[in-house]
Design a protein around this motif. Structure first.
Motif, PDB file in Angstrom:
ATOM      1  N   PRO A 153      42.034  98.655 -29.282  1.00 55.16           N
ATOM      2  CA  PRO A 153      42.132  98.022 -27.968  1.00 55.16           C
ATOM      3  C   PRO A 153      43.509  97.389 -27.788  1.00 55.16           C
ATOM      4  CG  PRO A 153      40.064  97.426 -29.031  1.00 55.16           C
ATOM      5  CD  PRO A 153      40.890  98.140 -30.067  1.00 55.16           C
ATOM      6  N   LEU A 154      44.102  97.609 -26.628  1.00 56.20           N
ATOM      7  CA  LEU A 154      45.446  97.120 -26.332  1.00 56.20           C
ATOM      8  C   LEU A 154      45.428  96.275 -25.070  1.00 56.20           C
ATOM      9  CD1 LEU A 154      48.637  97.373 -26.851  1.00 56.20           C
ATOM     10  CD2 LEU A 154      48.534  99.069 -25.005  1.00 56.20           C
ATOM     11  N   VAL A 155      45.977  95.066 -25.181  1.00 56.82           N
ATOM     12  CA  VAL A 155      46.283  94.267 -24.004  1.00 56.82           C
ATOM     13  C   VAL A 155      47.786  94.406 -23.768  1.00 56.82           C
ATOM     14  CG1 VAL A 155      46.345  91.966 -22.986  1.00 56.82           C
ATOM     15  CG2 VAL A 155      44.389  92.647 -24.396  1.00 56.82           C
ATOM     16  N   ASP A 156      48.151  95.061 -22.684  1.00 62.96           N
ATOM     17  CA  ASP A 156      49.566  95.283 -22.410  1.00 62.96           C
ATOM     18  C   ASP A 156      50.132  94.039 -21.721  1.00 62.96           C
ATOM     19  OD1 ASP A 156      52.096  96.261 -21.968  1.00 62.96           O
ATOM     20  OD2 ASP A 156      51.410  98.273 -21.413  1.00 62.96           O
ATOM     21  N   ALA A 157      50.350  93.010 -22.546  1.00 66.80           N
ATOM     22  CA  ALA A 157      50.822  91.727 -22.031  1.00 66.80           C
ATOM     23  C   ALA A 157      52.218  91.845 -21.430  1.00 66.80           C
ATOM     24  CB  ALA A 157      50.811  90.690 -23.149  1.00 66.80           C
ATOM     25  N   ASP A 158      53.029  92.759 -21.948  1.00 69.96           N
ATOM     26  CA  ASP A 158      54.362  92.990 -21.406  1.00 69.96           C
ATOM     27  C   ASP A 158      54.260  93.454 -19.959  1.00 69.96           C
ATOM     28  OD1 ASP A 158      57.010  93.599 -20.937  1.00 69.96           O
ATOM     29  OD2 ASP A 158      57.211  95.034 -22.581  1.00 69.96           O
ATOM     30  N   GLU A 159      53.494  94.491 -19.722  1.00 70.82           N
ATOM     31  CA  GLU A 159      53.352  95.020 -18.378  1.00 70.82           C
ATOM     32  C   GLU A 159      52.691  94.004 -17.441  1.00 70.82           C
ATOM     33  OE1 GLU A 159      53.581  96.966 -15.021  1.00 70.82           O
ATOM     34  OE2 GLU A 159      54.548  97.649 -16.875  1.00 70.82           O
ATOM     35  N   ARG A 160      51.678  93.326 -17.926  1.00 70.40           N
ATOM     36  CA  ARG A 160      50.989  92.349 -17.084  1.00 70.40           C
ATOM     37  C   ARG A 160      51.902  91.181 -16.716  1.00 70.40           C
ATOM     38  NH1 ARG A 160      45.377  92.508 -16.683  1.00 70.40           N
ATOM     39  NH2 ARG A 160      44.411  94.281 -17.748  1.00 70.40           N
ATOM     40  N   SER A 161      52.702  90.707 -17.660  1.00 70.84           N
ATOM     41  CA  SER A 161      53.584  89.576 -17.362  1.00 70.84           C
ATOM     42  C   SER A 161      54.756  90.005 -16.485  1.00 70.84           C
ATOM     43  CB  SER A 161      54.068  88.914 -18.654  1.00 70.84           C
ATOM     44  OG  SER A 161      54.666  89.843 -19.530  1.00 70.84           O
ATOM     45  N   ARG A 162      55.268  91.220 -16.675  1.00 73.09           N
ATOM     46  CA  ARG A 162      56.333  91.691 -15.781  1.00 73.09           C
ATOM     47  C   ARG A 162      55.807  91.876 -14.360  1.00 73.09           C
ATOM     48  NH1 ARG A 162      58.323  96.670 -16.909  1.00 73.09           N
ATOM     49  NH2 ARG A 162      57.057  97.032 -18.763  1.00 73.09           N
ATOM     50  N   SER A 163      54.571  92.285 -14.239  1.00 71.27           N
ATOM     51  CA  SER A 163      53.968  92.396 -12.912  1.00 71.27           C
ATOM     52  C   SER A 163      53.887  91.027 -12.237  1.00 71.27           C
ATOM     53  CB  SER A 163      52.571  93.019 -13.020  1.00 71.27           C
ATOM     54  OG  SER A 163      51.950  93.105 -11.756  1.00 71.27           O
ATOM     55  N   LEU A 164      53.537  90.006 -13.014  1.00 68.20           N
ATOM     56  CA  LEU A 164      53.492  88.644 -12.476  1.00 68.20           C
ATOM     57  C   LEU A 164      54.891  88.189 -12.067  1.00 68.20           C
ATOM     58  CD1 LEU A 164      52.022  85.985 -11.857  1.00 68.20           C
ATOM     59  CD2 LEU A 164      52.318  85.374 -14.274  1.00 68.20           C
ATOM     60  N   LEU A 165      55.898  88.449 -12.895  1.00 64.49           N
ATOM     61  CA  LEU A 165      57.267  88.083 -12.561  1.00 64.49           C
ATOM     62  C   LEU A 165      57.721  88.786 -11.279  1.00 64.49           C
ATOM     63  CD1 LEU A 165      59.000  88.192 -16.069  1.00 64.49           C
ATOM     64  CD2 LEU A 165      58.365  86.173 -14.768  1.00 64.49           C
ATOM     65  N   ARG A 166      57.342  90.055 -11.162  1.00 61.32           N
ATOM     66  CA  ARG A 166      57.707  90.816  -9.967  1.00 61.32           C
ATOM     67  C   ARG A 166      57.061  90.200  -8.719  1.00 61.32           C
ATOM     68  NH1 ARG A 166      57.388  95.274 -12.437  1.00 61.32           N
ATOM     69  NH2 ARG A 166      55.152  95.563 -12.153  1.00 61.32           N
ATOM     70  N   GLU A 167      55.815  89.778  -8.874  1.00 58.86           N
ATOM     71  CA  GLU A 167      55.092  89.161  -7.764  1.00 58.86           C
ATOM     72  C   GLU A 167      55.727  87.830  -7.349  1.00 58.86           C
ATOM     73  OE1 GLU A 167      50.847  86.818  -7.299  1.00 58.86           O
ATOM     74  OE2 GLU A 167      50.933  88.545  -8.645  1.00 58.86           O
ATOM     75  N   LEU A 168      56.115  87.022  -8.323  1.00 55.81           N
ATOM     76  CA  LEU A 168      56.640  85.687  -8.028  1.00 55.81           C
ATOM     77  C   LEU A 168      58.113  85.695  -7.630  1.00 55.81           C
ATOM     78  CD1 LEU A 168      54.979  83.595 -10.884  1.00 55.81           C
ATOM     79  CD2 LEU A 168      54.241  83.807  -8.502  1.00 55.81           C
ATOM     80  N   GLY A 169      58.877  86.615  -8.205  1.00 54.53           N
ATOM     81  CA  GLY A 169      60.301  86.676  -7.907  1.00 54.53           C
ATOM     82  C   GLY A 169      61.110  85.727  -8.767  1.00 54.53           C
ATOM     83  N   PRO A 170      62.444  85.843  -8.701  1.00 54.85           N
ATOM     84  CA  PRO A 170      63.320  85.067  -9.581  1.00 54.85           C
ATOM     85  C   PRO A 170      63.163  83.558  -9.464  1.00 54.85           C
ATOM     86  CG  PRO A 170      64.537  86.862  -8.544  1.00 54.85           C
ATOM     87  CD  PRO A 170      63.200  86.818  -7.880  1.00 54.85           C
ATOM     88  N   GLU A 171      62.985  83.043  -8.266  1.00 52.27           N
ATOM     89  CA  GLU A 171      62.942  81.592  -8.096  1.00 52.27           C
ATOM     90  C   GLU A 171      61.602  81.012  -8.501  1.00 52.27           C
ATOM     91  OE1 GLU A 171      64.220  80.279  -4.277  1.00 52.27           O
ATOM     92  OE2 GLU A 171      66.098  81.408  -4.344  1.00 52.27           O
TER      93      GLU A 171
END
Length: 230
Positions: A153-171
Motif C-alpha cells: 500500500p502506498l500513500v503518495d504524500a508527495d503528490e497529495r501535498s503538491r496538489s495542496l500547494l497548487r491549490e493554495l498558491g505561493p502566498e
C-alpha cells in the motif's frame, strides 16, 4: 465489540518526527497523526531529524521497531528528504535506497505486521508560473516502484501535498511551513524561512492528507481513525 489494540510505528525523518520544545513551533506530521486515531491504536513515532534509510539502519534504529512488531501492527515508512541529496552525509544511492525500503517491507511482513510506504512530502518550491516544483522526483518514483513491485500500500504524500500547494498558491501555502518573522517566536529570534518543515497548522494539514490516503486505500486502520480529534 472493542477492537484489539494495535500499534502504528512511524519511521522516517524530520518531516514526521516529534519536535523538542526548543524546535517549536516546527511540527512533524506524526504528532497530529497520533491524535487522529481511536483509543485502540498506539502510535510510536520513531522518526528522527536528519535520518535517511541508510543512517536509520546503520544507527540501529530499525531493530527495536521490527522486534516489537506483532500481528496486526502497522509500519509507516517515509524517507527521501535526506537520502536524495548527494551533498549530505546521509545520502543514500538510489539502488541502496530501494534495497532499504525492500528490507523494511520484508522484515515487517515476516512479523505478521502491515507496511505502508509513503513518498516524501513536498518542499515548498514554486516555479515562475506559480506551479509547485517536483522536488522529490527520483526518490518518490523509487518509492512508488518498490510499492508496485512488492504490492505494498502506498500513500503518495508527495503528490497529495503538491496538489495542496497548487491549490493554495505561493502566498497562502507559506502558512503551512515554518516561516517566522524576527521576534515572532523566542526559539527563532532572527526569524526563519523554512520550506521543508511544517508549522503546527501545516503539520495538521499534512497529517490529514496522509489519513485521506489511508482511507482511500481502505486499510483496516481506516476503521480506527478519529478525524474529529486533534
Amino acid at each position: 465489540m472493542a477492537s484489539d489494540p494495535i500499534t502504528v510505528h512511524l519511521i522516517g525523518d524530520s518531516t514526521a518526527a516529534e519536535k523538542a520544545a526548543s524546535e517549536r513551533p516546527e511540527t512533524g506530521w506524526g504528532t497530529p497523526f497520533a491524535e487522529r486515531v481511536d483509543d485502540s491504536v498506539t502510535v510510536e513515532n520513531h522518526a528522527r531529524n536528519g535520518r535517511s534509510t541508510r543512517t536509520f539502519l546503520e544507527e540501529g534504529r530499525w531493530h527495536p521497531v521490527v522486534t516489537a512488531l506483532e500481528a496486526g501492527d502497522y509500519v509507516f515508512v517515509q524517507f527521501g528528504h535526506n537520502d536524495e541529496v548527494p551533498s549530505k552525509e546521509q545520502y543514500t544511492p538510489e539502488a541502496e535506497f530501494e534495497a532499504n525500503l525492500e528490507r523494511f517491507v520484508a522484515e515487517t511482513r515476516e512479523r505478521g505486521a502491515e507496511v505502508v510506504l509513503l513518498t516524501p512530502l513536498a518542499r515548498r518550491h514554486f516555479g515562475e508560473e506559480g506551479i509547485p516544483e517536483d522536488t522529490h522526483r527520483a526518490y518518490s518514483e523509487l518509492t512508488r516502484d518498490v510499492a508496485r513491485l512488492h504490492d505494498v500500500p502506498l500513500v503518495d504524500a508527495d503528490e497529495r501535498s503538491r496538489s495542496l500547494l497548487r491549490e493554495l498558491g505561493p502566498e497562502e501555502s507559506e502558512s503551512l511551513y515554518n516561516h517566522l518573522s524576527p521576534g515572532e517566536h523566542p526559539n527563532y529570534p532572527d526569524g526563519v524561512t523554512d520550506d521543508t518543515h511544517f508549522s503546527e497548522a501545516g503539520a495538521r494539514r499534512m497529517a490529514d492528507l496522509i489519513l485521506d490516503g489511508v482511507e482511500a486505500l481502505d486499510l483496516g486502520l481506516a476503521t480506527r481513525l478519529d478525524r474529529d480529534s486533534g
